[in-house]
Design a protein around this motif. Structure first.
Motif, mmCIF file in Angstrom:
data_model
loop_
_atom_site.group_PDB
_atom_site.id
_atom_site.type_symbol
_atom_site.label_atom_id
_atom_site.label_comp_id
_atom_site.label_asym_id
_atom_site.label_seq_id
_atom_site.Cartn_x
_atom_site.Cartn_y
_atom_site.Cartn_z
ATOM 1 N N VAL A 19 -9.395 -4.202 -100.825
ATOM 2 C CA VAL A 19 -8.489 -4.117 -101.973
ATOM 3 C C VAL A 19 -7.798 -5.455 -102.223
ATOM 4 O O VAL A 19 -7.437 -5.780 -103.362
ATOM 5 C CB VAL A 19 -7.427 -3.004 -101.783
ATOM 6 N N GLN A 20 -7.634 -6.269 -101.172
ATOM 7 C CA GLN A 20 -7.020 -7.580 -101.369
ATOM 8 C C GLN A 20 -7.836 -8.433 -102.342
ATOM 9 O O GLN A 20 -7.269 -9.181 -103.156
ATOM 10 C CB GLN A 20 -6.897 -8.327 -100.031
ATOM 11 N N HIS A 21 -9.176 -8.316 -102.257
ATOM 12 C CA HIS A 21 -10.030 -9.079 -103.176
ATOM 13 C C HIS A 21 -9.832 -8.612 -104.618
ATOM 14 O O HIS A 21 -9.837 -9.432 -105.551
ATOM 15 C CB HIS A 21 -11.505 -8.932 -102.776
ATOM 16 N N ARG A 22 -9.652 -7.311 -104.797
ATOM 17 C CA ARG A 22 -9.431 -6.800 -106.159
ATOM 18 C C ARG A 22 -8.078 -7.261 -106.703
ATOM 19 O O ARG A 22 -7.941 -7.548 -107.894
ATOM 20 C CB ARG A 22 -9.508 -5.276 -106.158
ATOM 21 N N LEU A 23 -7.086 -7.329 -105.831
ATOM 22 C CA LEU A 23 -5.774 -7.828 -106.266
ATOM 23 C C LEU A 23 -5.877 -9.285 -106.718
ATOM 24 O O LEU A 23 -5.303 -9.668 -107.750
ATOM 25 C CB LEU A 23 -4.763 -7.700 -105.128
ATOM 26 N N ARG A 24 -6.611 -10.087 -105.965
ATOM 27 C CA ARG A 24 -6.776 -11.486 -106.364
ATOM 28 C C ARG A 24 -7.544 -11.586 -107.679
ATOM 29 O O ARG A 24 -7.218 -12.412 -108.547
ATOM 30 C CB ARG A 24 -7.507 -12.260 -105.266
ATOM 31 N N ALA A 25 -8.585 -10.759 -107.830
ATOM 32 C CA ALA A 25 -9.399 -10.806 -109.048
ATOM 33 C C ALA A 25 -8.591 -10.435 -110.286
ATOM 34 O O ALA A 25 -8.871 -10.914 -111.391
ATOM 35 C CB ALA A 25 -10.604 -9.872 -108.904
ATOM 36 N N HIS A 26 -7.592 -9.575 -110.115
ATOM 37 C CA HIS A 26 -6.763 -9.136 -111.246
ATOM 38 C C HIS A 26 -5.348 -9.716 -111.154
ATOM 39 O O HIS A 26 -4.390 -9.108 -111.626
ATOM 40 C CB HIS A 26 -6.688 -7.611 -111.263
ATOM 41 N N ALA A 27 -5.244 -10.893 -110.564
ATOM 42 C CA ALA A 27 -3.926 -11.480 -110.292
ATOM 43 C C ALA A 27 -3.058 -11.579 -111.540
ATOM 44 O O ALA A 27 -1.871 -11.231 -111.520
ATOM 45 C CB ALA A 27 -4.092 -12.855 -109.649
ATOM 46 N N ARG A 28 -3.614 -12.062 -112.625
ATOM 47 C CA ARG A 28 -2.820 -12.254 -113.846
ATOM 48 C C ARG A 28 -2.274 -10.919 -114.352
ATOM 49 O O ARG A 28 -1.096 -10.810 -114.699
ATOM 50 C CB ARG A 28 -3.683 -12.898 -114.938
ATOM 51 N N THR A 60 -1.475 -10.985 -99.487
ATOM 52 C CA THR A 60 -2.203 -11.207 -100.740
ATOM 53 C C THR A 60 -1.263 -11.183 -101.934
ATOM 54 O O THR A 60 -1.392 -11.999 -102.864
ATOM 55 C CB THR A 60 -3.304 -10.144 -100.907
ATOM 56 N N LEU A 61 -0.303 -10.271 -101.932
ATOM 57 C CA LEU A 61 0.671 -10.224 -103.021
ATOM 58 C C LEU A 61 1.477 -11.519 -103.093
ATOM 59 O O LEU A 61 1.780 -12.018 -104.185
ATOM 60 C CB LEU A 61 1.605 -9.025 -102.843
#
Length: 616
Positions: A546-555, A582-583
């Motif tokens: 899920v950390q990768h998804r958070l980075r991918a949708h950072a904006r 990640t946050l």
């Protein structure tokens, strides 16, 4: 006069003497307040109703009594135990006629610390030495450079912990040392309580009350004629007196990759995740999404018999202890921990077995090795690895009391009525050449329809959907951490909340581990769930979390937060730390700030009640 506790909700009181705009203001005032604060507020307003004549309230708002005249009790609690212990301290001091205020750590104004004269801190340790979420800010302040010198402070610390972790009561011990370092006078040694809390908490409270009386120079009877609201009686169902809930459903919701017998004790297995439905009919139990259900389980017979076989003891032998006379089998099944070890037991066993290597792990400086042992070994593993004999009575005395397990509730009462749903990962695996089974998850997995589970509700006031239905929600819940968010989405749909819901879910495999897949797809169609971001770590060459998804949708994540979204994380402690890191990365990149600036941003969200975690 004493004010009786009211159990009806504010909306049930009619007719209201308040105009509409004042009702709105009142709702805003009490939104998010925990039970102790509401009790204090009720007593304060009752005093106002009497024109503030006569004796003062026993629990005073900050500033009404000078710091030299009052006791301040501050608590940090992850699962509710420290909160209950702190409430008992405050209630006993209040009954003794002392002026006392009770505050959750995140409600304590740190600027007041320099003026405190008598402070009791009750705090639990989360995982390996971390503070509970509601105490992070206070602990960081006291530990940091901005903490004031405290030459006039008298204090005491009660720590609650779990000796199956190497850093037992770590945060309490560090707070105790830090307050002394700042110049505070330690009234008596910190209490360090294991799962059998009262063994330490009762004598600690007795000392605390006597020191408070001495410090405040009073032995008078209670002063207050108007007291804060307290429940008219203790909760009907508690850890010591659970409700027998009937099992309505026990459904496997993990996929077809599961192989082998029911509990996976032999052969290859995938995850065995159950959706459990329990009836609350006739209990009077109430809960809100975000709360947990406590399970007073029995250790499955396979665990009990393994211990008896390893020690060659007779399960029918009668053992008298704690004013009870039970068979050894019953002690092990219903009263003693078999899957969680403690340092005191290991020390006794090492001495009896003359195990030098086990003794070495208990020596100072061996925290990492001891932590690995505590995490990887059940009781039976220690008995097999370092064999020695135990007398039945000595074994019962040495083992830890069986503690209930908490499971996040995966439902909303507004949708399911008098039921509570759970999402349970049945722990079953091979270790040291032997099958291993989780105690509580194994107990629940064995229940059949019509069977009963002893339960109670553990409130979690910090983990709630916002009262403002227009707020957006960001929910991060890998694996069974998704459970409370099922309840959140149901609640928001049933109340007609206009805010958007975005769920981040992760697991190992799409085909076998996508928990509640059809429900989430249905929620997306109905616009009860607005976005779903998935991460299945083992379905491709590179692991994706899920950390990768958070980075991918950072904006987009940052935009949601900037527009007032509430952020929730639920799941394993290690995952919670990774997601938090990640946050911090996401916020630092989107705000073009450094690590300190990102940490301050997240701390502010926590202080505002917009960043909540339920990690275990």
């Amino acid at each position: 006069m004493a004010i009786a506790a009211m159990t009806a909700s504010p909306n049930a009181l009619a007719p209201s003497p308040l105009a509409e705009e004042r009702r709105v203001l009142l709702a805003r005032l009490v939104d998010g307040l925990d039970a102790p604060t509401l009790w204090w507020l009720s007593g304060y307003t009752a005093g106002l109703a009497q024109g503030q004549h006569g004796p003062q309230l026993a629990v005073l708002p900050g500033g009404v009594a000078s710091a030299s005249q009052r006791l301040t009790v501050v608590y940090g609690s992850q699962t509710g135990n420290a909160r209950r212990a702190a409430e008992q301290v405050a209630q006993e001091a209040e009954a003794a006629g002392l002026q006392v205020r009770l505050l959750r750590a995140d409600a304590y104004a740190t600027r007041e610390l320099a003026n405190e004269r008598l402070l009791y801190v009750v705090i639990s340790t989360q995982g390996e030495g971390d503070p509970p979420d509601d105490a992070i800010g206070l602990v960081e302040f006291i530990s940091g450079k901005r903490a004031p010198k405290l030459p006039e402070l008298k204090y005491a610390v009660l720590g609650l912990g779990d000796s199956s972790y190497a850093d037992f009561c770590g945060i309490a011990r560090r707070l105790d040392a830090r307050l002394a370092e700042l110049g505070g006078q330690r009234l008596f040694d910190a209490g360090l309580a294991d799962l059998d809390i009262d063994t330490v908490a009762l004598p600690w409270r007795a000392q605390a009350l006597q020191h408070a009386r001495d410090a405040l120079k009073t032995t008078a009877a209670p002063l207050a004629t108007v007291t804060p609201l307290r429940p008219a009686h203790a909760a009907a169902w508690t850890p010591d007196k659970p409700f027998a809930a009937e099992l309505l459903a026990n459904q496997t919701i993990s996929g077809r990759e599961f192989k082998g017998p029911r509990h996976g004790l032999h052969g290859e297995r995938g995850k065995d995740v159950r959706h459990i439905e329990l009836s609350l009919a006739g209990s009077g139990l109430l809960y809100e999404p975000g709360d947990a259900l406590g399970i007073r389980h029995r250790n499955p017979d396979v665990l009990v018999n393994a211990v008896l076989d390893a020690l060659r003891l007779d399960g029918d032998a009668v053992v008298e202890h704690e004013q009870r006379s039970l068979s050894l089998h019953e002690w092990l099944a219903s009263r003693r921990e078999l899957t969680r070890l403690s340092r005191p037991f290991l020390a006794e066993h090492a001495a009896a077995a003359r195990a030098d290597d086990l003794n070495a792990l208990l020596a100072p400086g061996q925290q990492a090795g001891l932590a690995q042992l505590l995490q990887s070994h059940h009781l039976v593993d220690v008995l097999r690895r370092w064999p020695t004999s135990w007398d039945a009575h000595e074994l019962v005395v040495a083992l830890r009391p069986l503690a209930p397990r908490l499971y996040s509730i995966a439902s909303s009462r507004k949708r399911v009525g008098e039921e509570a749903h759970l999402t349970v990962d049945v722990l079953a695996y091979q270790a040291f050449g032997q099958p291993h089974l989780g105690a509580a998850s194994g107990f629940l997995a064995e229940l059949h329809e019509g069977g009963q589970a002893p339960i109670y509700v553990e409130a979690n006031e910090r983990f709630r959907v916002p009262a403002d239905g227009n707020r957006d929600l960001l929910m991060i819940g890998p694996g069974t951490g998704v459970a409370p968010f099922r309840g959140f989405v149901q609640e928001r749909a049933e109340t007609g909340a206009a805010g958007r819901n975005w769920l981040f879910f992760g697991a190992q495999h799409f085909n076998s581990d996508f928990l509640y897949q059809s429900e989430w797809q249905d929620a997306l169609r109905k616009r009860e769930l607005h976005r779903l971001s998935l991460a299945f770590s083992r379905d491709q060459a590179e692991k994706v979390y899920v950390q990768h998804r958070l980075r991918a949708h950072a904006r987009e994540v940052y935009d949601w937060l900037e527009n007032g979204a509430h952020l929730y994380v639920c799941g394993a402690i290690a995952m919670g730390k990774d997601v938090h890191a990640t946050l911090l990365e996401v916020i630092a990149s989107q705000r073009a700030t450094d690590a300190e600036g990102a940490a301050e941003y997240l701390s502010r969200l926590q202080a505002e009640g917009r960043y909540a975690r339920d990690v275990y």
